[in-house]
Design a protein around this motif. Structure first.
Motif, PDB file in Angstrom:
ATOM      1  N   MET A  38       0.840  -1.199   0.000  1.00 28.53           N
ATOM      2  CA  MET A  38       0.000   0.000   0.000  1.00 28.53           C
ATOM      3  C   MET A  38       0.875   1.249   0.000  1.00 28.53           C
ATOM      4  SD  MET A  38      -3.149   0.519  -0.229  1.00 28.53           S
ATOM      5  CE  MET A  38      -3.995   1.838   0.614  1.00 28.53           C
ATOM      6  N   ALA A  45      -4.796   5.114   3.316  1.00 27.48           N
ATOM      7  CA  ALA A  45      -5.578   5.726   2.246  1.00 27.48           C
ATOM      8  C   ALA A  45      -5.718   7.216   2.491  1.00 27.48           C
ATOM      9  CB  ALA A  45      -6.948   5.066   2.166  1.00 27.48           C
ATOM     10  N   VAL A  46      -5.948   7.600   3.757  1.00 29.08           N
ATOM     11  CA  VAL A  46      -6.093   9.030   4.031  1.00 29.08           C
ATOM     12  C   VAL A  46      -4.759   9.751   3.849  1.00 29.08           C
ATOM     13  CG1 VAL A  46      -6.811  10.705   5.734  1.00 29.08           C
ATOM     14  CG2 VAL A  46      -7.992   8.561   5.567  1.00 29.08           C
ATOM     15  N   VAL A  84     -18.132   8.924  10.563  1.00 30.82           N
ATOM     16  CA  VAL A  84     -17.708  10.229  11.070  1.00 30.82           C
ATOM     17  C   VAL A  84     -18.876  11.205  11.013  1.00 30.82           C
ATOM     18  CG1 VAL A  84     -16.223  12.198  10.556  1.00 30.82           C
ATOM     19  CG2 VAL A  84     -15.272   9.927  10.551  1.00 30.82           C
ATOM     20  N   ARG A 102      -8.401   7.930  -5.971  1.00 29.97           N
ATOM     21  CA  ARG A 102      -7.526   6.900  -5.402  1.00 29.97           C
ATOM     22  C   ARG A 102      -7.679   5.591  -6.160  1.00 29.97           C
ATOM     23  NH1 ARG A 102      -9.018   7.329  -0.533  1.00 29.97           N
ATOM     24  NH2 ARG A 102      -7.304   8.700  -0.003  1.00 29.97           N
ATOM     25  N   GLN A 158     -12.276   0.842  19.148  1.00 30.58           N
ATOM     26  CA  GLN A 158     -11.812   1.083  17.773  1.00 30.58           C
ATOM     27  C   GLN A 158     -12.545   2.210  17.077  1.00 30.58           C
ATOM     28  OE1 GLN A 158     -13.328  -1.338  14.744  1.00 30.58           O
ATOM     29  NE2 GLN A 158     -14.118  -2.890  16.104  1.00 30.58           N
ATOM     30  N   GLY A 159     -13.868   2.272  17.257  1.00 34.89           N
ATOM     31  CA  GLY A 159     -14.635   3.301  16.553  1.00 34.89           C
ATOM     32  C   GLY A 159     -14.172   4.692  16.946  1.00 34.89           C
ATOM     33  N   GLN A 169      -3.686  -5.461  -5.883  1.00 33.15           N
ATOM     34  CA  GLN A 169      -4.078  -4.059  -5.768  1.00 33.15           C
ATOM     35  C   GLN A 169      -5.577  -3.907  -5.968  1.00 33.15           C
ATOM     36  OE1 GLN A 169      -2.781  -1.446  -4.816  1.00 33.15           O
ATOM     37  NE2 GLN A 169      -0.631  -1.222  -5.329  1.00 33.15           N
ATOM     38  N   LEU A 197     -13.645   3.246   3.347  1.00 30.98           N
ATOM     39  CA  LEU A 197     -13.665   4.713   3.430  1.00 30.98           C
ATOM     40  C   LEU A 197     -15.095   5.231   3.365  1.00 30.98           C
ATOM     41  CD1 LEU A 197     -10.683   6.129   1.426  1.00 30.98           C
ATOM     42  CD2 LEU A 197     -11.089   6.203   3.848  1.00 30.98           C
ATOM     43  N   PHE A 248     -11.463  -2.835  -1.248  1.00 35.10           N
ATOM     44  CA  PHE A 248     -11.738  -2.832   0.190  1.00 35.10           C
ATOM     45  C   PHE A 248     -11.555  -1.434   0.777  1.00 35.10           C
ATOM     46  CE2 PHE A 248     -10.542  -3.651   4.621  1.00 35.10           C
ATOM     47  CZ  PHE A 248     -11.697  -4.287   5.005  1.00 35.10           C
ATOM     48  N   VAL A 249     -10.506  -0.724   0.317  1.00 30.48           N
ATOM     49  CA  VAL A 249     -10.254   0.622   0.850  1.00 30.48           C
ATOM     50  C   VAL A 249     -11.404   1.554   0.504  1.00 30.48           C
ATOM     51  CG1 VAL A 249      -8.807   2.645   0.527  1.00 30.48           C
ATOM     52  CG2 VAL A 249      -7.755   0.476   0.949  1.00 30.48           C
ATOM     53  N   GLN A 263      -9.047   9.986  12.152  1.00 35.19           N
ATOM     54  CA  GLN A 263      -9.450  10.507  10.841  1.00 35.19           C
ATOM     55  C   GLN A 263      -9.662  12.000  10.875  1.00 35.19           C
ATOM     56  OE1 GLN A 263     -12.574   8.600   8.692  1.00 35.19           O
ATOM     57  NE2 GLN A 263     -10.826   8.051   7.457  1.00 35.19           N
ATOM     58  N   GLN A 271      -2.644   9.220   1.717  1.00 35.33           N
ATOM     59  CA  GLN A 271      -2.282   9.364   0.312  1.00 35.33           C
ATOM     60  C   GLN A 271      -3.114  10.402  -0.412  1.00 35.33           C
ATOM     61  OE1 GLN A 271      -2.365   5.384  -1.028  1.00 35.33           O
ATOM     62  NE2 GLN A 271      -0.553   4.852   0.159  1.00 35.33           N
ATOM     63  N   THR A 272      -3.986  11.125   0.318  1.00 34.83           N
ATOM     64  CA  THR A 272      -4.785  12.151  -0.347  1.00 34.83           C
ATOM     65  C   THR A 272      -3.925  13.202  -1.052  1.00 34.83           C
ATOM     66  OG1 THR A 272      -6.397  11.760   1.368  1.00 34.83           O
ATOM     67  CG2 THR A 272      -6.730  13.659   0.011  1.00 34.83           C
ATOM     68  N   SER A 312     -10.635  12.839  -3.556  1.00 38.40           N
ATOM     69  CA  SER A 312      -9.626  11.903  -3.053  1.00 38.40           C
ATOM     70  C   SER A 312     -10.121  10.468  -3.133  1.00 38.40           C
ATOM     71  CB  SER A 312      -9.211  12.276  -1.642  1.00 38.40           C
ATOM     72  OG  SER A 312     -10.164  11.867  -0.721  1.00 38.40           O
ATOM     73  N   ARG A 323      -7.042  -3.568   8.972  1.00 38.35           N
ATOM     74  CA  ARG A 323      -8.117  -2.713   8.458  1.00 38.35           C
ATOM     75  C   ARG A 323      -7.844  -1.244   8.754  1.00 38.35           C
ATOM     76  NH1 ARG A 323     -13.325  -1.675  10.172  1.00 38.35           N
ATOM     77  NH2 ARG A 323     -13.265  -3.084  11.942  1.00 38.35           N
ATOM     78  N   LEU A 335     -10.565   5.432  15.724  1.00 36.82           N
ATOM     79  CA  LEU A 335     -10.515   5.617  14.272  1.00 36.82           C
ATOM     80  C   LEU A 335     -11.077   6.978  13.885  1.00 36.82           C
ATOM     81  CD1 LEU A 335      -9.532   3.714  12.092  1.00 36.82           C
ATOM     82  CD2 LEU A 335     -11.868   3.129  11.628  1.00 36.82           C
ATOM     83  N   ARG A 336     -12.193   7.347  14.526  1.00 37.92           N
ATOM     84  CA  ARG A 336     -12.795   8.647  14.181  1.00 37.92           C
ATOM     85  C   ARG A 336     -11.860   9.786  14.541  1.00 37.92           C
ATOM     86  NH1 ARG A 336     -17.351   6.342  15.900  1.00 37.92           N
ATOM     87  NH2 ARG A 336     -17.253   7.258  17.970  1.00 37.92           N
ATOM     88  N   GLY A 354     -19.115  -3.027  13.409  1.00 34.33           N
ATOM     89  CA  GLY A 354     -17.953  -2.547  14.144  1.00 34.33           C
ATOM     90  C   GLY A 354     -17.618  -1.101  13.839  1.00 34.33           C
ATOM     91  N   SER A 355     -17.914  -0.645  12.615  1.00 34.73           N
ATOM     92  CA  SER A 355     -17.551   0.721  12.266  1.00 34.73           C
ATOM     93  C   SER A 355     -18.602   1.724  12.705  1.00 34.73           C
ATOM     94  CB  SER A 355     -17.363   0.852  10.754  1.00 34.73           C
ATOM     95  OG  SER A 355     -16.409  -0.045  10.301  1.00 34.73           O
ATOM     96  N   LEU A 369      -5.137   0.133   6.547  1.00 36.83           N
ATOM     97  CA  LEU A 369      -5.544   0.487   5.177  1.00 36.83           C
ATOM     98  C   LEU A 369      -6.234   1.841   5.160  1.00 36.83           C
ATOM     99  CD1 LEU A 369      -6.826  -2.889   3.741  1.00 36.83           C
ATOM    100  CD2 LEU A 369      -4.721  -1.708   3.229  1.00 36.83           C
ATOM    101  N   ILE A 370      -7.100   2.085   6.162  1.00 36.60           N
ATOM    102  CA  ILE A 370      -7.802   3.372   6.188  1.00 36.60           C
ATOM    103  C   ILE A 370      -6.802   4.504   6.388  1.00 36.60           C
ATOM    104  CG2 ILE A 370      -9.463   4.745   7.454  1.00 36.60           C
ATOM    105  CD1 ILE A 370     -10.909   2.164   8.111  1.00 36.60           C
ATOM    106  N   GLU A 398     -21.286   1.278  14.949  1.00 37.22           N
ATOM    107  CA  GLU A 398     -21.562   1.189  16.387  1.00 37.22           C
ATOM    108  C   GLU A 398     -22.871   1.869  16.752  1.00 37.22           C
ATOM    109  OE1 GLU A 398     -17.986   2.908  17.918  1.00 37.22           O
ATOM    110  OE2 GLU A 398     -17.181   0.946  18.409  1.00 37.22           O
TER     111      GLU A 398
END
Lengths: 327, 251
Positions: free
Chosen positions: A147, A226-227, B248, B194, A295-296, B230, B241, B236-237, A303, A229-230, B190, A219, A299-300, B75-76, A222-223, B78
């Motif tokens: 990545m 990815a951010v 968020v 990507r 985690q939530g 890739q 995202l 997945f990314v 980010q 690489q903006t 972005s 996971r 992660l927030r 999980g993300s 990866l997030i 919640e």
């Protein structure tokens, strides 16, 4: 061959471009390999009887992390050996093509090469701590490094487009476009490459110490990457706009300055945000592996912090667009 | 080789010289998108054709896929109940398989098949959808007032502050509001560039390297890396995202 003929100037630019490509592109990978080797030495010091595992992990990490320098090598050879499709009277643009491609690949492979060393080092530390999980840690490291190489892959793409879509003539604006798009992607990839390597390092440290959060660490890595690489994506956008979407370009010095300046703005503007959000990603990924229940929240927060750190890259992109379209 | 990065676009209605509005139709993209969708429908239908208590291989794969994405969404986001999380499950799971198969379309070594994701229009549409959806979820959960006050910057509403600080806070929104709006818009750029850059870049690198080594040996390994590795990671990314944009926005 005459002393001042076009062929001489094209040769000079080939030497310059290939020198930039290999000279700059080799720095990062070498630094990264050194970082991995350092942690492998510390690991062998800690667990001398596991030196086979550690040596293998170190070599895999260095081999994968060395691919940006191989990209630079390939493009460097192309710059030296590629036969121009329009030899006569095309000197100015061809010179800009070779130097631009050299800048793109040289600067672009710097960051990714150095960044790939961080997960390599983290993997060596993790294997020294927990030798039984060597295969899982190695696979996580390889995903992180792959990545972290996407900024350098963007640089390869732009360099290839520059080299294979040769534009004839000696046009000031076209020269600006070629140099500017090379610089935009090259310098723009420097910070993101380093930063996404850092984020992968944090995640690999996390999966080495807290094996249960392996999937979660990958996971979040990866997030975070990815951010990070903006900024390089903004560089890619400006490079594409310069190469394909610019209209009414005049053959004047202001247009040369305009196109080059847009590339410089977005290129330099991406270095800081890429690295900065990588630092946030490093801590964020490690924290998520340590405390998977939160985690939530982690992660927030990560980010939001990365988004704020990236606002300067957005300003740089706006400045580049204003330079191109408004002023 | 000098046609690198160009795609098959129909500019005129077939048989006539009347131009198609908005610059034409990206025929390659449309055809391969339809191929992807039809393949997915057939695959999914075949996998759930004979449901059994002791599942066969295809059913196990499907159950694994559903349960992994169910856990990912839960999980993300919640949210309080599983049902609320599951509202987002169809979108996220479908997005992933669609992008995955689209990225894998680069596998056949011919120019006849084009990956839908190597066209900026596909990814820009999906990225716009993700960003607008996140904004809509934010408005729905927080209410329009709170959502727009966040866009106006941190100093818009200061309760209990003096009148001078209040005015300064309101004035600061002149600075913050454009920046926040541009920040939201740059999310679209972005996220969509990507996946587009990675997939199209892989395709260009494969084309050039295959040309340089006369299609021998090297492209096979590179095909595996750029198309499958890739492609899977970028799909997945993009999916995660989208999920984190929503997470968020609603917190």
């Amino acid at each position: 061959m005459e002393e001042n003929s076009w062929e001489t100037w094209i040769l000079i630019s080939r030497y310059l471009g290939a020198g930039l490509a290999l000279g700059l592109g080799g720095i990062g990978a070498a630094i990264g390999m050194g970082i991995s080797a350092g942690d492998a030495v510390l690991g062998i010091n800690r667990q001398p009887e596991r030196q086979g595992y550690l040596l293998r992990t170190m070599l895999i990490g260095q081999a994968v992390g060395g691919s940006p320098s191989i990209f630079a090598l390939v493009i460097g050879f192309l710059i030296l050996l590629l036969r121009p499709s329009m030899p006569e009277q095309a000197a100015g643009n061809l010179m800009a093509t070779f130097v631009g491609a050299g800048l793109a690949i040289g600067l672009g492979c710097f960051g990714s090469g150095a960044g790939c060393g961080v997960p390599g080092a983290a993997a060596c530390a993790g294997v020294a701590r927990n030798p039984r999980r060597v295969s899982k840690i190695t696979s996580g490291m390889i995903i992180g490094q792959a990545m972290a190489q996407s900024p350098s892959i963007f640089a390869v793409v732009i360099a290839l487009i520059l080299l294979f879509r040769q534009v004839g003539g000696t046009d000031l604006a076209v020269m600006g476009v070629l140099l500017g798009s090379g610089f935009a992607i090259g310098a723009g990839a420097l910070g993101p490459g380093l930063g996404s390597g850092l984020a992968a390092g944090g995640a690999v440290i996390g999966m080495g110490r807290w094996p249960r959060s392996h999937g979660l660490a990958i996971r979040s890595m990866l997030i975070a990457q990815a951010v990070c690489q903006t900024p390089v994506i903004f560089g890619l956008l400006i490079a594409f706009i310069l190469m394909f979407a610019l209209q009414d370009v005049g053959n004047t010095l202001p247009w040369f300055a305009k196109t080059l300046a847009a590339g410089i703005a977005v290129g330099f503007g991406g270095i800081g945000p890429g690295y900065g959000s990588g630092v946030a990603g490093y801590s964020g990924c490690e924290a998520i592996a340590r405390n998977p229940r939160k985690q939530g929240l982690i992660l927030r927060t990560m980010q939001i912090g990365q988004a704020v750190s990236q606002s300067t890259a957005i300003y740089a992109m706006i400045v580049a667009l204003v330079i191109l379209y408004v002023v | 080789m000098d046609r690198i990065g160009e795609r098959w676009i129909i500019h005129y209605w077939p048989g006539t010289d009347i131009p198609i509005p908005l610059g034409g139709i990206n025929a390659g993209t449309v055809i391969s998108t339809v191929v992807v969708i039809v393949t997915l429908l057939i695959l999914m239908r075949l996998a759930v054709r004979r449901l059994a208590m002791v599942p066969g291989r295809a059913q196990v794969m499907m159950e694994l896929y559903v349960s992994v994405f169910d856990d990912l969404v839960a999980g993300s986001l919640e949210l309080e109940t599983r049902e609320k999380n599951r509202r987002f499950f169809p979108l996220i799971a479908a997005l992933f398989v669609f992008l995955l198969l689209s990225n894998f379309m680069g596998f056949p070594p011919t120019n006849l098949v084009e990956e839908p994701t190597a066209d900026i229009n596909t990814t820009l549409a999906l990225g716009t959808m993700a960003t607008l959806l996140a904004a809509a979820c934010g408005v729905k959960v927080k209410g329009a007032k709170v959502y727009f006050e966040e866009l106006l910057g941190p100093m818009w509403s200061q309760e209990g502050a003096g009148i001078g600080a209040q005015i300064a806070g309101k004035l600061s929104s002149l600075f913050f509001f454009p920046l926040n709006v541009v920040g939201e818009l740059s999310k679209i750029v972005s996220i969509s560039f990507r996946i587009f850059g990675n997939i199209m870049g892989g395709a260009i690198i494969l084309t050039v390297v295959s040309h340089l080594v006369y299609q021998m040996v090297l492209p096979i390994g590179m095909n595996f890396f750029f198309v499958f590795f890739q492609g899977a990671i970028q799909a997945f990314v993009f999916t995660t995202l989208t999920l984190t944009y929503i997470a968020v926005a609603i917190k």
